[in-house]
Scaffold this motif. Structure first.
Motif, short mmCIF file in Angstrom:
data_model
loop_
_atom_site.label_atom_id
_atom_site.label_comp_id
_atom_site.label_asym_id
_atom_site.label_seq_id
_atom_site.Cartn_x
_atom_site.Cartn_y
_atom_site.Cartn_z
N ALA A 92 4.41 -28.16 19.96
CA ALA A 92 3.33 -27.17 19.86
C ALA A 92 3.90 -25.78 19.60
N THR A 96 2.65 -24.00 16.37
CA THR A 96 1.76 -22.86 16.63
C THR A 96 2.38 -21.55 16.18
N ARG A 223 -1.82 -22.66 24.23
CA ARG A 223 -1.79 -23.86 23.39
C ARG A 223 -0.42 -24.54 23.41
N PRO A 227 -0.29 -28.47 25.95
CA PRO A 227 -0.53 -29.15 24.68
C PRO A 227 -1.33 -30.43 24.85
#
Ligand SMILES: [Mn+2]
Length: 365
Positions: A92, A96, A223, A227
């Motif tokens: 992530a 991200t 986030r 995750p």
């Protein structure tokens, strides 16, 4: 001054803007960055290696070094991924924040005229540095290895909790503008590497943390740290918990075949939470490669040394205070071989920590 508690009562007061004004004290400028950068002048392209299955500290340090050198010099830097980014949080983080990784087998090192490695060192056995090539840059917080001392840009600070701390100091020293993805990467790395500044963190980590705080996007951070995971993740945890064995104050887990190498570290972290555990050894095979992860309570802060003794010349080992990892060189292919290797490693570890052969019982049920 590293480790000093002098400012601790003041650090949490004041506005966010004040926090960003934490003076560049401590290790900032301790390392002479100017001459180090000058040694790279004239080079065109730099490969930045990390350990093969990089954790957040390695990823953020490499991301930061790329920004630093491209800001200071007319050079292009490429982050090299030797293994895989397995852990859901780390995947992530990469996705991200847009950390640009290129697989080691998709590039030709001969086409690059400079080499760097962060959060690892030459000849550790846990990275994909091209053999026989001199390395130009080593930035790390693990104990210095003999093979590193020749490196022109050598900055190893084992007293620090994270390589990312060094990178924050570099970026501050050169006033490199930090965008949200880089600041968030470095902030997440400090949190993950030190378990929210509670594990092997020094005053330098706290100063770096406060500096980054106003620059972080906490929605992105969430986030990364929370995750979404596939169903297989829970299946793997279920198997790990059911196979965890308690031997006195050691919890040992043979995970068998695993979906990615980091899983042994993930489960070792998870099991150290058990109140009866002072040591956790977690083993698993990715393909025919046998991986080990060791965690200890802070009172038994010798995980790196234990892992090196445990593996000796049979594999690659790395780590420090309370966390260490390793991999065996010899292929381990079948369930029977995995069990035999696991049993041998557990027995060796019990000897190393002076526990003899305590009775074994399942952690659950
Ligand atoms: Mn690290």
């Amino acid at each position: 001054m590293p480790g000093s508690e002098r400012r601790s009562s003041d650090d949490t007061t004041g506005s966010v803007a004040d926090l960003a004004q934490v003076p560049p004290e401590l290790n900032v400028f301790e390392f002479d960055l100017g001459p180090a950068l000058e040694r790279l002048r004239g080079r065109r392209n730099l490969l930045i290696y990390m350990h093969d299955n990089p954790d957040p500290d390695a990823l953020a340090s490499a991301f930061g070094l790329k920004r630093l050198v491209e800001h200071a010099l007319p050079i292009k830097a490429t982050l090299v991924l030797g293994g895989i980014v397995g852990r859901a949080e780390n995947r992530a983080m990469v996705e991200t924040l847009g950390i640009p990784l290129v697989a080691a087998d998709a590039l030709d090192p001969a086409a690059y005229d400079a080499l760097a490695i962060v959060d690892s060192q030459p000849e550790t056995g846990n990275n994909s540095l091209p053999p026989g090539r001199p390395v130009d840059v080593v930035i790390d917080h693990h104990p210095t290895r003999d093979e590193s001392v020749q490196v022109p840009w050598l900055d190893i600070r084992p007293e620090l909790g994270a390589t990312s701390t060094i990178m924050v100091e570099y970026l501050r020293a050169l006033n490199v503008p930090l965008d949200t993805p880089l600041a968030t990467a470095l902030f997440y790395a400090l949190r993950a590497e030190t378990r929210d500044l509670g594990r092997e963190a020094t005053h330098a980590e706290r100063v770096a943390y406060l500096f980054l705080f106003p620059l972080v996007d906490f929605h992105l951070l969430s986030r990364i740290s929370q995750p979404k995971v596939p169903r297989e993740h829970f299946a793997a945890l279920d198997r790990a918990l059911r196979s965890a064995q308690v031997l006195g104050d050691l919890v040992a887990v043979n995970m068998g075949s695993i979906a990615y190498p980091d899983l042994v570290a993930e489960v070792a972290d998870l099991l150290l939470a058990w109140e009866g555990a002072r040591f956790v050894l977690c083993c698993g095979c990715y393909g025919d490669r046998f991986y080990l992860s060791l965690r200890t309570e802070p009172s038994e802060s010798r995980a790196g040394a234990l892992m090196r003794q445990l593996i000796s010349s049979e594999g690659a080992a790395g780590g420090h205070g309370t966390m260490a990892g390793g991999r065996l060189f010899c292929p381990v292919a079948t369930d029977a071989e995995r069990q035999a290797t696991f049993d041998q490693m557990v027995k060796r570890l019990l000897n190393l920590i002076g526990r003899g052969s305590p009775p074994s019982s399942p952690l659950i049920g």
